[in-house]
Write an enzyme that holds these catalytic residues in place. Structure first.
Site, PDB file in Angstrom:
ATOM      1  CG  HIS A 123      -2.091  -0.802   1.210  1.00 27.26           C
ATOM      2  ND1 HIS A 123      -2.072  -2.159   1.445  1.00 27.26           N
ATOM      3  CD2 HIS A 123      -3.386  -0.483   0.965  1.00 27.26           C
ATOM      4  CE1 HIS A 123      -3.309  -2.641   1.362  1.00 27.26           C
ATOM      5  NE2 HIS A 123      -4.125  -1.649   1.077  1.00 27.26           N
ATOM      6  CG  ASN A 134       5.055  -3.642   3.842  1.00 33.39           C
ATOM      7  OD1 ASN A 134       4.913  -2.458   3.609  1.00 33.39           O
ATOM      8  ND2 ASN A 134       4.808  -4.587   2.952  1.00 33.39           N
TER       9      ASN A 134
END
Length: 307
Positions: free
Chosen positions: A139, A175
């Site tokens: 994302h 991440n």
């Protein structure tokens, strides 16, 4: 239950103890598409979001993909955020999100990624880039950031973040730790202090990016965060994370990756995206302008971040 030894095993009688482990391994060609009409009414990123401080959506200088349907221009508007796509890379050049900590909500995560029907499928990388490898659909606008407002608006924002236009290929390690911690810090600070934040995120595209499955996988990402402090001071800061080491073999082997606080000047120079309106409020950029020397600080913990 007593075993009935007369019932010998057959494949037909066997049952699965969980989801089919092969069901999601190859998803390319089965991705849904959200029609252009379904995005009608989305306001996107709001430049006047921070009180007294207008921050226009920075415009990339070239290689932008215009919408093919659903309206004119290059800005893909979603609930509380916007995306501008690269025509050549089929990935987002820049994402811009507004966070309202006073209206933040928590909604369940979804798992389905979709194409944005305002572009052609050939304009955005789908699961053909992610099937059967260690690449995450990273994302760019963090899922939790635009989830605020009414319950309906929050659910819309949640679903909007799961479009391939908001995704860049990232190795799992990117991440985690400091980068994720930085994003958590920004959101949690906004929630606790009920403050507003504008966040811009994107990849550093380079000539030496990794060629993989007809794509070029970026080796680093940037983030620019703008807030107004409690005493009314505008503050803009920039950050960089690289995934060079993780991409060496394109398989998940955990190794330390590096996150840095850098100047907005450096983001502009590398991306050709105009953040000049934020430079006066970035201490790193101001230091560089005064000294003529680039300033880069490695972030080993959140306590190292300066705003």
């Amino acid at each position: 239950m007593t075993a009935d030894l007369t019932r010998q095993a057959t494949l037909k009688d066997m049952i699965r103890i969980g989801p089919d482990p092969f069901e999601d391994l190859e998803r390319a060609g089965r991705e849904p598409t959200t029609s252009a009409d379904e995005f009608h009414g989305r306001s996107g990123y709001e430049p006047e979001f921070l009180s007294g401080w207008q921050i226009l959506l920075p415009q990339p200088s070239d290689d932008v993909r215009e919408l093919r349907r659903g309206g004119p221009g290059i800005e893909l508007k979603y609930q509380n955020f916007s995306v501008i796509m690269s025509a050549s890379r089929r990935l987002p050049i820049i994402t811009a999100a507004n966070i309202d900590g006073s209206q933040s909500r928590r909604v369940p995560r979804i798992s389905t990624w979709s194409f944005d029907g305002r572009l052609d499928k050939e304009d955005q990388w789908g699961d053909a880039l992610y099937d059967g490898n260690a690449l995450d659909r990273g994302h760019m606008v963090r899922r939790e950031d635009p989830i605020w407002g009414s319950r309906a608006e929050a659910n819309t924002a949640n679903a909007d973040t799961f479009h391939f236009t908001n995704s860049c290929p990232q190795m799992a390690g990117v991440n985690q730790k400091v980068w994720l911690g930085l994003e958590d810090y920004v959101l949690q600070h906004a929630r606790v202090d009920r403050m507003r934040v504008s966040v811009f995120t994107g990849p550093f595209f380079g000539k030496n990016d990794l060629a993989y499955r007809s794509a070029l996988v970026p080796k680093a990402f940037w983030k620019v965060v703008a807030i107004v402090t409690e005493d009314g001071r505008p503050s803009a800061t920039a950050y960089k994370v690289d995934q060079v080491k993780e991409l060496e073999e394109l398989e998940f082997v955990y190794s330390a990756y590096k996150t840095f606080q850098i100047s907005i000047n450096q983001v502009m120079k590398a991306t050709k995206i105009d953040f000049s309106g934020l430079v006066p409020f970035d201490g790193f950029s101001q230091h560089e302008n005064a000294t003529g020397t680039d300033l880069i600080e490695r972030l080993d913990s959140l306590e190292s971040v300066r705003v």
